[in-house]
Every structure is written in C-alpha cells, then in structure tokens.
Design a protein around this motif. Structure first.
Motif, short mmCIF file in Angstrom:
data_model
loop_
_atom_site.label_atom_id
_atom_site.label_comp_id
_atom_site.label_asym_id
_atom_site.label_seq_id
_atom_site.Cartn_x
_atom_site.Cartn_y
_atom_site.Cartn_z
N VAL A 197 28.16 38.12 12.98
CA VAL A 197 27.91 37.31 11.80
C VAL A 197 26.79 37.92 10.97
O VAL A 197 25.88 38.57 11.50
N SER A 198 26.84 37.71 9.65
CA SER A 198 25.78 38.18 8.77
C SER A 198 24.49 37.40 9.06
O SER A 198 24.54 36.22 9.39
N GLY A 199 23.37 38.06 8.92
CA GLY A 199 22.09 37.38 9.09
C GLY A 199 21.47 37.62 10.44
O GLY A 199 21.98 38.37 11.28
N VAL A 200 20.33 36.98 10.66
CA VAL A 200 19.58 37.08 11.91
C VAL A 200 20.13 36.06 12.89
O VAL A 200 20.20 34.87 12.58
N VAL A 201 20.53 36.52 14.06
CA VAL A 201 21.05 35.63 15.11
C VAL A 201 19.94 35.42 16.13
O VAL A 201 19.57 36.34 16.86
N GLU A 202 19.42 34.21 16.17
CA GLU A 202 18.35 33.87 17.10
C GLU A 202 18.99 33.39 18.40
O GLU A 202 19.63 32.35 18.45
N GLN A 203 18.80 34.19 19.45
CA GLN A 203 19.45 33.88 20.73
C GLN A 203 18.71 32.76 21.44
O GLN A 203 17.51 32.59 21.29
N SER A 211 29.42 43.60 1.66
CA SER A 211 28.82 42.79 0.59
C SER A 211 27.31 42.85 0.70
O SER A 211 26.59 42.96 -0.29
N GLY A 212 26.83 42.74 1.93
CA GLY A 212 25.42 42.94 2.23
C GLY A 212 25.24 44.23 2.99
O GLY A 212 26.18 45.01 3.18
N VAL A 213 24.01 44.48 3.42
CA VAL A 213 23.67 45.74 4.08
C VAL A 213 22.80 45.45 5.29
O VAL A 213 21.85 44.65 5.21
N GLY A 214 23.10 46.06 6.43
CA GLY A 214 22.30 45.90 7.64
C GLY A 214 22.38 47.15 8.47
O GLY A 214 23.03 48.13 8.10
N ALA A 215 21.72 47.14 9.62
CA ALA A 215 21.73 48.31 10.49
C ALA A 215 21.48 47.88 11.93
O ALA A 215 20.88 46.84 12.19
N SER A 274 15.05 39.34 17.48
CA SER A 274 16.38 39.88 17.21
C SER A 274 16.66 40.14 15.74
O SER A 274 17.81 40.30 15.35
N SER A 275 15.61 40.20 14.90
CA SER A 275 15.85 40.46 13.48
C SER A 275 15.71 41.94 13.13
O SER A 275 15.87 42.31 11.96
N ALA A 276 15.41 42.80 14.11
CA ALA A 276 15.28 44.22 13.82
C ALA A 276 16.60 44.75 13.25
O ALA A 276 17.68 44.37 13.68
N GLY A 277 16.50 45.64 12.26
CA GLY A 277 17.68 46.24 11.67
C GLY A 277 18.06 45.68 10.31
O GLY A 277 19.10 46.03 9.78
N GLU A 278 17.20 44.83 9.74
CA GLU A 278 17.51 44.29 8.40
C GLU A 278 17.18 45.35 7.35
O GLU A 278 16.33 45.17 6.47
#
Length: 548
Positions: free
Chosen positions: A301-307, A369-373, A387-391
């Motif tokens: 999923v797009s965005g930050v996934v908080e486990q 549509s968006g960009v991440g890594a 878990s937000s690393a890679g934005e």
C-alpha cells in the motif's frame, strides 16, 4: 575449574539474546556476546553462536574472526568459553576469552577452524559463561538449575532443527530445483542432516522431487523444488489509481487476477478495503481455490505502514492518517493478512525473482503516481525507527519548488511522479488538456508525442534529469551495488534510462557511482502485487514450513 550459573533465563530483545546460562555436564549449548554497534558495547569482535547436541558433540558452531575491541562487563573476573566448527572438516575449536575488571585480558584458542556467522535475531541462542572464582551461591544456583539446563538443551536442538528446515526450504524455494548435494554444498549442513530434513519436507508435502539431474555416469541425483500445490498466496497492490489482486501458487505461477480502478479524488479507506475483499473473493472463486488452501494475503500500500498487532497506514498524499486498514480488511475475511509499503514489496519481489538477485546492497525505486523506495543493506530491508525509511519521493529536490501532495514544496515526487509529470506537460501546453482518460493513458500520450513534439521532448528530458538527480542522492547516501527503477510509470519511461544514468553520473560522487549499476525492474507492473504475495511465503520459510 568450576562453572557457575550467572543467569537462568533467556532474554531476547528482538535483535540479540542478552542472557547467561550454563549447560549441565560441561556441554556448551551456545554463546553470544553483544550486538554490533550497541552504544557503549562492542562485541568481542562479532562473536556469535555455538550449539551442541545431546551427546556433547558440536553440530553447527560459529565464531567471529578478530578481537579488536574490549567489551565492558559488570563482573570483575570471567572466563567465557565457546566452540566453533567448520562442518565440512568436522574440526571443533575451543576458545577462551578472559576478562579482568570487565576488560578482555586474553583470548586463547585450541585447534580447528572458524565458520560463518548465524543470524543475530535468534531466540535459541544461549550463552555459556564461567566465573574463574565462583561463589558458593553461584554453585547452588547452578545445581538448582540443572533440570532447567537439560530442557534448554532439548529446546535448543528443536530450534536448531527448525533453523535447518528454514535454511533448506528457503534455498529450494529461491534457487530450486536443486539436488540434495547442492543443498549440502550451499548450506554447510552435513549430508545426513540434509537428507533427514528433506525427507521430512517431502513427507509433509512441502517439497517434491522434480526429475533427475543430468549425470555423466552413475546414479543420477533427483532435483527438488517446493510443491506448487502445497498452498496458494494472494498479493494485493493498493495503488493510487487502482487495486490489483493476484492469486499465485507456491511456484509463483499466476492463477487469477482482478483489478478495481480508483478515483484519485475518492480513496476512502472503506472503499479500498471493499475492493480488496471483492478481489480476494473473485480470484479464489475463479481459480477454484478454497480459503483453507490460502496461506495468506499480502498487501502493498502507498504510504507509511506502521506495524503492530494490526497495521495502520499513514498516507498524507491520500489524506490517510492512522487508517486501520488491516482491521477494515480483517472484518471481511479470516485469512491471515500481511501489510507493507508498496515500494518495499516491490523491492522484495525484485530481490527474490528479478533485477536484485545476487546483490546484498540495493535500492529499489518505485515510480508511479507517487514515488518511494526500498533500501536493502546486507540483504535486509532497512525500515528505520517506525518503518517509514525509503520515502524517497519526499526528499527535497528543489527548496521552495513545486507544491507536493504531501503539503511540502520541492519534493522529488512533485517533479517525477506520474501526476506531476502530466501537470508539467499540461503547463508546457499552456493549459491545454493532455489526451487520455487516466494517468496511465496520459503518460503514454506524452511519451508518444515526444517523437514529433519539442515540448513533449523537453518535458521528458527534464524528467530524466530530475530522476537522475534523485538516483544520485540514493547512490551518495546508501552506496548501493544496484539501483532498480520499477513501478508502472518507470516502465512507461523506460526509454529514458540512458539519460537518467547520465544525469546521475553528473550529480553523484564518482567512486560510488562507478560501483553502482542503474537498471529497470524485470517484473513489470505486477511487481508490487507479486512482492506482496511473498509476505506470507516469507513467514512460511522463516518458520521452516510450519503454518500458523
């Protein structure tokens, strides 16, 4: 010399055990010192684990290689004993690390060889440590815990067997078909150990023989592979323009798929959850797969996934703040759910099956549509504190630049995301509409127009420059062996790859740039869903094939 129990419980903090324990009868069970880089403590150089079976003979034992820094311990005078072994030589090595006033005084070794490291986060590791002058209280504690030590040895052996199952099952899944001899060579396990584990996996239906390997003479070896029909898995790509749901067998053969377009202006979480549930029902019905045969559902999923117990999603570009997406989906299905960021699932797919194979340090950039890594270092995805690393898309390309959907200005995504590219093209056309009904068709129209339109060509050239600058930042920051560009927009812009490489070369430091390759992903637009499907598989492999 007497050996004393200094602590009678095993504590695992998620990274490395922090316990001291004694096995009865002088049978060392395992040894660990401290995690690398922990504040104030350096390991007695990368010193990891030793394991011993019930006979007291070494089975799979490892140690570090050098002792270049002194750890600090509370005890005044200790001797730490541990074993190492290289399985193919059968040579055990005993080491003693002497500490006085908490500082390493001496390291002594006797015979044998040293093998590689085992994983840090291992709940079965137990320390064997001896006090040079144990107190009477220490002696009593050791006697009282003797029974506990026997159970500990048994538990360690069970853990070792599960670890061996996991090692062999993972190799067969990722690299199969393989022969038993291939597994012996690649795993470092003995021939009997491999034969026993493989026999169990075949009996349980997880692994099957897949024909004979070619032979120059003698009895041919049988090839082994994971049984495709043991279970099915579902992968979901929750993008910003559509929800894609795909069903795979364990050979990662696509059995069925379903798509649900999303209106970018209407991405309510309940509607997205509804599409996911509808897709699960559609693909399992179409393929005739019962729910009991589905190992789990992975969702990128797009965005930050908080486990957590149930994952929540933060996606500023979608207006999502702590959205309980896992709970919304779980309300409609009993299947196990696994959520992660879409760039990270794309990265896992490319690492396992695509352009990342063979690398240990890589960055996987998702351009849609968006960009991440996803940043992979030493074979493991780096996640950061939450878990937000890679934005990558929300790193600043131009201070005070174009407005980004996240609310900031000058983000990379505001220049190279599909929506941003189309907006820049529309501005270059002085407000005239870009042909196409959605982002994918509009981006395709821009690419097609570039052959005859100087305006379209200029927009694409600028896009290549912006992407190259963003890739240069990744190279300078992470020193990867490989940067892989994936996502549907990256695939559509594939002809720009030479210009992106050139732009990255102008912006990156020369030495890390020359060591890195920049490639397109090999798995196409399905990479996010395919990677999501590997999430339940990764859990199965880590457990040694035990479903749960």
């Amino acid at each position: 010399m007497a050996r004393a129990q200094l602590s009678a419980k095993l504590v695992v903090d998620g990274r490395v055990p922090q316990a001291l324990a004694l096995s009865p009868g002088g049978r060392w069970v395992a040894f660990v010192v401290a995690p690398v880089g922990r504040a104030g403590v350096h390991p007695v150089s990368d010193l990891w684990v030793a394991a011993v079976d019930g006979t007291g003979l070494p089975r799979r034992l490892t140690s570090g290689e050098a002792y270049d820094s002194a750890p600090r311990w509370a005890a005044d005078s200790l001797s730490i004993y541990f074993l190492s072994d290289r399985a193919e030589r059968g040579a055990a090595q005993l080491h003693r690390v002497g500490l006085v006033d908490g500082v390493v005084e001496a390291v002594t070794s006797w015979a044998g060889g040293v093998s590689g490291h085992l994983p840090l986060a291992d709940p079965d590791l137990v320390v064997v440590i001896a006090a040079d002058e144990p107190s009477a209280e220490d002696e009593r504690a050791a006697e009282e815990d003797a029974r506990w030590g026997v159970e500990l040895v048994r538990a360690t052996n069970r853990g070792l067997r599960l670890r061996n199952r996991s090692t062999l099952l993972t190799k067969v899944f990722l690299d199969g078909p393989l022969t038993r001899q291939d597994l012996v060579r690649s795993s470092g396990l003995s021939q009997p150990a491999v034969s026993n584990v493989v026999g169990d996996l075949i009996d349980e239906g997880l692994v099957v023989e897949a024909g004979a390997a070619s032979s120059d003479g003698g009895r041919p070896s049988m090839m082994l592979r994971v049984a495709p029909g043991f279970a099915a898995v579902i992968g979901v790509d929750v993008g910003e323009t559509r929800v894609r749901v795909e069903l795979f067998d364990l050979a990662m053969t696509l059995l069925a798929s379903s798509e649900y377009p999303l209106d970018p202006a209407r991405t309510e979480p309940a509607a997205v959850a509804g599409h996911v549930l509808a897709g699960i029902e559609a693909v399992t019905t179409r393929a005739g797969v019962a729910a009991a045969d589905v190992l789990g559902v992975g969702i990128g999923v797009s965005g930050v996934v908080e486990q957590g117990a149930q994952a929540v999603v933060h996606a500023q570009a979608l207006g999502w703040d702590r959205v309980p997406l896992q709970r919304l989906i779980a309300d409609g299905t009993d299947l196990p759910l696994h959520l992660d960021n879409g760039a990270k699932t794309l990265g896992q797919a490319e690492m396992w099956f695509g352009a990342g194979r063979g690398t240990r340090h890589a960055v996987f950039a998702l351009v849609g549509s968006g960009v991440g890594a996803a940043v992979v270092t030493n074979g493991i995805t780096y996640r950061g504190a939450s878990s937000s690393a890679g934005e990558w898309g929300h790193t600043t390309l131009m201070y005070g630049g174009r407005a980004c959907r996240c609310g900031a200005r000058g983000c990379l995504e505001a220049y190279v995301g599909a929506e941003a590219i189309i907006d820049r093209y529309r501005e270059a056309l002085r407000g005239r509409p870009v042909p196409g009904d959605d982002e994918e068709s509009q981006l395709a129209a821009l690419v097609d127009a570039a052959a005859a339109s100087a305006t379209a060509r200029r927009v694409l050239d600028e896009t290549a420059g912006y992407l190259g600058a963003g890739v240069a930042n990744l190279i300078n920051l992470f020193n990867p062996e490989r940067v892989v560009l994936g996502g549907w927009a990256a695939m559509a812009l594939g002809d720009l790859l030479p210009a992106i490489r050139a732009a990255a070369g102008r912006q990156a430091l020369r030495q890390p740039y020359e060591q890195a390759s920049i490639q397109l992903g090999r798995l196409g637009v399905d990479a996010v869903a395919l990677g999501a499907a590997t999430l339940p598989i990764a859990r199965l492999l880590a457990s040694g094939g035990v479903r749960g």
